[in-house]
Design an enzyme around this catalytic site. Structure first.
Site, PDB file in Angstrom:
ATOM      1  N   SER A   1       0.823  -1.213   0.000  1.00 35.30           N
ATOM      2  CA  SER A   1       0.000   0.000   0.000  1.00 35.30           C
ATOM      3  C   SER A   1       0.859   1.266   0.000  1.00 35.30           C
ATOM      4  O   SER A   1       1.815   1.398   0.761  1.00 35.30           O
ATOM      5  CB  SER A   1      -0.902   0.018   1.241  1.00 35.30           C
ATOM      6  OG  SER A   1      -1.555   1.269   1.312  1.00 35.30           O
TER       7      SER A   1
ATOM      8  N   GLY B   1     -17.090  -4.620 -15.901  1.00 36.46           N
ATOM      9  CA  GLY B   1     -17.208  -5.032 -14.499  1.00 36.46           C
ATOM     10  C   GLY B   1     -18.474  -4.465 -13.882  1.00 36.46           C
ATOM     11  O   GLY B   1     -18.947  -3.384 -14.266  1.00 36.46           O
TER      12      GLY B   1
ATOM     13  N   TYR C   1      -3.588   0.428 -10.563  1.00 35.91           N
ATOM     14  CA  TYR C   1      -2.433   1.259 -10.884  1.00 35.91           C
ATOM     15  C   TYR C   1      -1.171   0.411 -10.974  1.00 35.91           C
ATOM     16  O   TYR C   1      -1.122  -0.713 -10.492  1.00 35.91           O
ATOM     17  CB  TYR C   1      -2.257   2.394  -9.865  1.00 35.91           C
ATOM     18  CG  TYR C   1      -1.910   1.939  -8.469  1.00 35.91           C
ATOM     19  CD1 TYR C   1      -2.892   1.734  -7.515  1.00 35.91           C
ATOM     20  CD2 TYR C   1      -0.576   1.724  -8.102  1.00 35.91           C
ATOM     21  CE1 TYR C   1      -2.571   1.326  -6.239  1.00 35.91           C
ATOM     22  CE2 TYR C   1      -0.249   1.316  -6.823  1.00 35.91           C
ATOM     23  CZ  TYR C   1      -1.244   1.117  -5.898  1.00 35.91           C
ATOM     24  OH  TYR C   1      -0.930   0.704  -4.630  1.00 35.91           O
TER      25      TYR C   1
ATOM     26  N   ASN D   1     -20.364  -7.178 -18.412  1.00 29.27           N
ATOM     27  CA  ASN D   1     -19.880  -8.007 -17.302  1.00 29.27           C
ATOM     28  C   ASN D   1     -19.976  -9.481 -17.654  1.00 29.27           C
ATOM     29  O   ASN D   1     -20.859  -9.895 -18.403  1.00 29.27           O
ATOM     30  CB  ASN D   1     -20.713  -7.723 -16.040  1.00 29.27           C
ATOM     31  CG  ASN D   1     -20.025  -8.227 -14.798  1.00 29.27           C
ATOM     32  OD1 ASN D   1     -18.816  -8.035 -14.633  1.00 29.27           O
ATOM     33  ND2 ASN D   1     -20.762  -8.882 -13.915  1.00 29.27           N
TER      34      ASN D   1
ATOM     35  N   LYS E   1     -14.167  -3.247   2.341  1.00 29.90           N
ATOM     36  CA  LYS E   1     -14.979  -2.038   2.135  1.00 29.90           C
ATOM     37  C   LYS E   1     -16.466  -2.242   2.459  1.00 29.90           C
ATOM     38  O   LYS E   1     -17.120  -1.336   2.958  1.00 29.90           O
ATOM     39  CB  LYS E   1     -14.818  -1.525   0.694  1.00 29.90           C
ATOM     40  CG  LYS E   1     -13.425  -0.937   0.432  1.00 29.90           C
ATOM     41  CD  LYS E   1     -13.335  -0.359  -0.963  1.00 29.90           C
ATOM     42  CE  LYS E   1     -11.906   0.062  -1.262  1.00 29.90           C
ATOM     43  NZ  LYS E   1     -11.786   0.661  -2.606  1.00 29.90           N
TER      44      LYS E   1
ATOM     45  N   GLY F   1     -18.052  -3.973  -6.914  1.00 28.64           N
ATOM     46  CA  GLY F   1     -17.961  -2.803  -6.042  1.00 28.64           C
ATOM     47  C   GLY F   1     -17.247  -1.626  -6.695  1.00 28.64           C
ATOM     48  O   GLY F   1     -17.676  -0.475  -6.548  1.00 28.64           O
ATOM     49  N   ALA F   2     -16.177  -1.907  -7.419  1.00 30.87           N
ATOM     50  CA  ALA F   2     -15.394  -0.819  -8.028  1.00 30.87           C
ATOM     51  C   ALA F   2     -16.231  -0.093  -9.086  1.00 30.87           C
ATOM     52  O   ALA F   2     -16.205   1.144  -9.171  1.00 30.87           O
ATOM     53  CB  ALA F   2     -14.113  -1.375  -8.641  1.00 30.87           C
TER      54      ALA F   2
HETATM   55  P1  ATR Z   1     -14.369  -5.117  -6.787  1.00 26.02           P
HETATM   56  O1  ATR Z   1     -14.747  -4.583  -5.448  1.00 26.02           O
HETATM   57  O2  ATR Z   1     -12.890  -5.072  -7.073  1.00 26.02           O
HETATM   58  O3  ATR Z   1     -15.176  -4.525  -7.893  1.00 26.02           O
HETATM   59  P2  ATR Z   1     -16.054  -7.444  -6.924  1.00 26.02           P
HETATM   60  O4  ATR Z   1     -17.180  -6.680  -6.344  1.00 26.02           O
HETATM   61  O5  ATR Z   1     -15.810  -8.852  -6.487  1.00 26.02           O
HETATM   62  O6  ATR Z   1     -14.679  -6.700  -6.716  1.00 26.02           O
HETATM   63  O7  ATR Z   1     -16.241  -7.432  -8.525  1.00 26.02           O
HETATM   64  C1  ATR Z   1     -15.338  -8.050  -9.380  1.00 26.02           C
HETATM   65  C2  ATR Z   1     -15.683  -7.744 -10.825  1.00 26.02           C
HETATM   66  O8  ATR Z   1     -14.657  -8.279 -11.671  1.00 26.02           O
HETATM   67  C3  ATR Z   1     -16.991  -8.363 -11.267  1.00 26.02           C
HETATM   68  O9  ATR Z   1     -17.561  -7.558 -12.277  1.00 26.02           O
HETATM   69  C4  ATR Z   1     -16.499  -9.691 -11.854  1.00 26.02           C
HETATM   70  O10 ATR Z   1     -17.378 -10.295 -12.795  1.00 26.02           O
HETATM   71  P3  ATR Z   1     -18.571 -11.257 -12.300  1.00 26.02           P
HETATM   72  O11 ATR Z   1     -19.657 -10.339 -11.814  1.00 26.02           O
HETATM   73  O12 ATR Z   1     -18.950 -12.023 -13.502  1.00 26.02           O
HETATM   74  O13 ATR Z   1     -18.001 -12.099 -11.204  1.00 26.02           O
HETATM   75  C5  ATR Z   1     -15.233  -9.244 -12.546  1.00 26.02           C
HETATM   76  N1  ATR Z   1     -14.308 -10.364 -12.754  1.00 26.02           N
HETATM   77  C6  ATR Z   1     -13.612 -11.026 -11.815  1.00 26.02           C
HETATM   78  N2  ATR Z   1     -12.858 -11.998 -12.404  1.00 26.02           N
HETATM   79  C7  ATR Z   1     -13.109 -11.935 -13.739  1.00 26.02           C
HETATM   80  C8  ATR Z   1     -12.653 -12.652 -14.888  1.00 26.02           C
HETATM   81  N3  ATR Z   1     -11.795 -13.648 -14.759  1.00 26.02           N
HETATM   82  N4  ATR Z   1     -13.119 -12.301 -16.101  1.00 26.02           N
HETATM   83  C9  ATR Z   1     -14.014 -11.322 -16.242  1.00 26.02           C
HETATM   84  N5  ATR Z   1     -14.502 -10.591 -15.195  1.00 26.02           N
HETATM   85  C10 ATR Z   1     -14.039 -10.879 -13.975  1.00 26.02           C
END
Ligand code: ATR
Length: 273
Positions: free
Chosen positions: A15, A128, A216, A152, A66, A131-132
């Protein structure tokens, strides 16, 4: 005794938050301590309460806590309620735990002020629906783009998110397979950049598309991929990281630090050039 702050996360060793906040403190002539604490996954609440009891003034919260921080906070800012996640805690003198979320404002400030990417009447593709993505949606729609499309892996989550933010502007959802091109801005808000989606996305890259990665680093996987497919305009999330920190610092200290010199220092520290 100096006012004490910390960042809680797991893992946390890389961090940059302690570095950033100490730079802000130097710049604004404030004396603070800022710790970096790796919290075991099942001990978040205990650690927050212990920090509060020891008269800690505030916390930054990063993955994977979070949502838990949102639940633990006793009062919330509007932007934390909208994100349903908390990345900044302020311990108030009346004992309340204020939960805020500075990620969205940090993102949009970076995009507008540092990269001069303006969104009015533009077409945005957001990858995606976790959460982000949720944290930046209202800030994107506030800029009145022509259309914001969420793609997504799990289409249902994109549909639900688009429904939820419908009243903020023109927003729709799609699967990766059904993507068409013509976007001006592509934002990566997925947590893992894996090969399944790369094939469907390759055709939307053009030299006029701006690619932004919420992650980043000198070379993120997403931006390397975008570059390899012909993208020439791009940014990683280092500016967002510093901007969200500046907003937290402002909430805690009431002073707004300069971000550009600190972004430069972070890039130097991470050997960007
Ligand atoms: P964050 O807080 O980082 O956004 P999260 O809420 O777990 O973490 O969300 C992760 C996101 O990355 C989701 O949109 C997830 O897609 P799914 O909703 O289908 O799970 C996406 N993601 C994670 N791994 C992935 C992968 N291998 N390919 C494509 N999307 C991925």
């Amino acid at each position: 005794m100096k006012d004490t702050y910390a960042v809680f996360g797991n893992p946390i060793s890389h961090s940059l938050s302690p570095f950033i906040h100490q730079e802000f403190a130097k710049q604004t002539n404030q004396e603070i301590d800022y710790l970096k604490i790796e919290v075991p996954p099942d001990q978040f609440t205990e650690h927050v309460q212990a920090f509060k009891k020891a008269h800690g003034k505030g916390l930054n919260i990063t993955a994977p806590f979070k949502q838990q921080a949102f639940e633990l906070a006793t009062i919330h800012t509007d932007r934390a309620k909208q994100a349903r996640a908390v990345n900044t805690i302020k311990f108030l003198s009346n004992g309340e735990i204020l939960g805020d979320n500075t990620d969205g404002i940090g993102f949009i400030r970076d995009l507008l002020e540092h990269h001069h990417v303006y969104l009015k009447d533009q077409k945005i593709l957001l990858l995606g629906a976790g959460g982000a993505a949720r944290g930046i949606l209202s800030y994107l729609l506030e800029q009145q783009p022509q259309l914001l499309t969420i793609a997504n892996r799990t289409l249902q989550k994109a549909i639900e998110l688009a429904d939820e933010f419908h009243s903020f502007g023109n927003i729709t959802s799609t699967s990766f397979e059904a993507l068409t091109n013509g976007f001006d801005l592509l934002i990566n808000a997925t947590s893992t950049w894996l090969s399944q989606v790369q094939f469907s996305l390759a055709s939307i890259i053009s030299s006029s598309l701006f690619c932004y990665d919420l992650k980043y680093g000198k070379e993120t996987q997403f931006l390397n991929w975008a570059k390899a497919h012909g993208s020439i305009k791009m940014a990683d999330g280092i500016g967002m990281l510093v901007e969200q920190a500046a907003e937290s610092f402002f909430l805690w200290r009431g002073v707004r630090p300069q971000t550009i010199p600190v972004i430069k220092l972070c890039k130097k520290k991470l050997h960007y050039s």
